[in-house]
Enzyme design. Structure first.
Site, PDB file in Angstrom:
ATOM      1  N   SER A   2      42.613  35.568  28.319  1.00 46.07           N
ATOM      2  CA  SER A   2      42.774  36.741  27.479  1.00 46.07           C
ATOM      3  C   SER A   2      44.206  37.244  27.598  1.00 46.07           C
ATOM      4  O   SER A   2      44.773  37.282  28.699  1.00 46.07           O
ATOM      5  CB  SER A   2      41.800  37.839  27.906  1.00 46.07           C
ATOM      6  N   GLY A   3      44.803  37.621  26.464  1.00 43.09           N
ATOM      7  CA  GLY A   3      46.161  38.120  26.479  1.00 43.09           C
ATOM      8  C   GLY A   3      47.233  37.051  26.462  1.00 43.09           C
ATOM      9  O   GLY A   3      48.410  37.353  26.656  1.00 43.09           O
ATOM     10  N   GLY A   5      48.103  35.249  23.866  1.00 39.57           N
ATOM     11  CA  GLY A   5      48.796  35.177  22.578  1.00 39.57           C
ATOM     12  C   GLY A   5      48.065  34.432  21.490  1.00 39.57           C
ATOM     13  O   GLY A   5      48.635  34.157  20.425  1.00 39.57           O
ATOM     14  N   LYS A   6      46.796  34.134  21.700  1.00 41.86           N
ATOM     15  CA  LYS A   6      46.036  33.348  20.722  1.00 41.86           C
ATOM     16  C   LYS A   6      45.896  34.074  19.386  1.00 41.86           C
ATOM     17  O   LYS A   6      46.206  33.521  18.324  1.00 41.86           O
ATOM     18  CB  LYS A   6      44.644  33.010  21.283  1.00 41.86           C
ATOM     19  N   GLU A 129      37.404  33.299  17.437  1.00 42.80           N
ATOM     20  CA  GLU A 129      36.188  33.404  18.244  1.00 42.80           C
ATOM     21  C   GLU A 129      34.934  33.491  17.361  1.00 42.80           C
ATOM     22  O   GLU A 129      34.178  34.471  17.432  1.00 42.80           O
ATOM     23  CB  GLU A 129      36.266  34.639  19.156  1.00 42.80           C
TER      24      GLU A 129
END
Length: 206
Positions: A2-3, A5-6, A129
């Site tokens: 998480s975090g 940059g996706k 997601e």
């Protein structure tokens, strides 16, 4: 992670945000030089929480289409998107989608959103997601619907659950906004000390 940059990356590709430096190239063309109206005709970005309106299912599916499809085409898309549950509603396609999908479960709204993409038929599909809020059984149904959607398309998927991406042609692992691994599922899953293999073992260890 998480975090890493996706979501920022796919927002750049979708031109939801513009880069402060560097360029985004699509088909070897800088999208900053595109006519964005023309570009958006060829792309669809499905976020984790699809945007909806207080309309009927029919209104939602047909919104922003250049030409209204025949009912036979709509029915075909409903089947391919695994949305046959619509026919269990008393009003079928005319069922009201109340604000924030009050009448639909998480897996139902995801499948209807997939049906919408199928009707639009874009060349580039971005999914953020797409199965994160689903249980394992619902995830399997949605994954089957996605396979029907992906034929002859360029598809970019963000996922923490590796089941969603294991059949991708190219898997990129990001960490701290950097590409740390890149290969197919088969190759990535063979290298014991790589991040992808560690995630895979955690998700399949039970």
């Amino acid at each position: 992670d998480s975090g890493s940059g996706k979501t920022t990356l796919v927002k750049l590709i979708a031109w939801y945000v513009s880069p402060n430096s560097w360029d985004i190239l699509v088909d070897n063309q800088n999208i900053a030089e595109y006519n964005l109206i023309s570009y958006y005709k060829h792309i669809w970005y499905l976020t984790q929480e699809p945007s909806v309106f207080d309309w009927t299912i029919r209104d939602y599916l047909l919104y922003a289409l250049k030409n209204e499809p025949a009912i036979s085409e709509v029915n075909k898309v409903i089947k391919n998107a695994k949305c046959e549950f619509i026919y269990g509603f008393p009003n079928w396609l005319d069922t009201e989608i109340w604000e924030k999908w009050i009448k639909l479960s998480g897996w139902q709204k995801q499948r209807i959103a997939i049906a919408k993409i199928m009707l639009k038929n874009p060349n580039i599909i971005i999914l953020d997601e797409p199965t994160s809020a689903l249980d394992s059984i619902s995830e399997q149904f949605v994954s089957e619907a996605l396979k029907n959607l992906f034929i002859w398309k360029t598809v970019i998927i963000i996922a923490h659950r590796l089941q969603t991406v294991k059949e991708a042609d190219d898997i990129i692992v990001l960490k701290d906004s950097q590409i740390i691994e890149r290969w197919t599922h088969q190759e990535l899953s063979q290298i014991a000390d790589w991040e992808y293999k560690k995630m895979l073992d955690l998700q399949t260890s039970f």
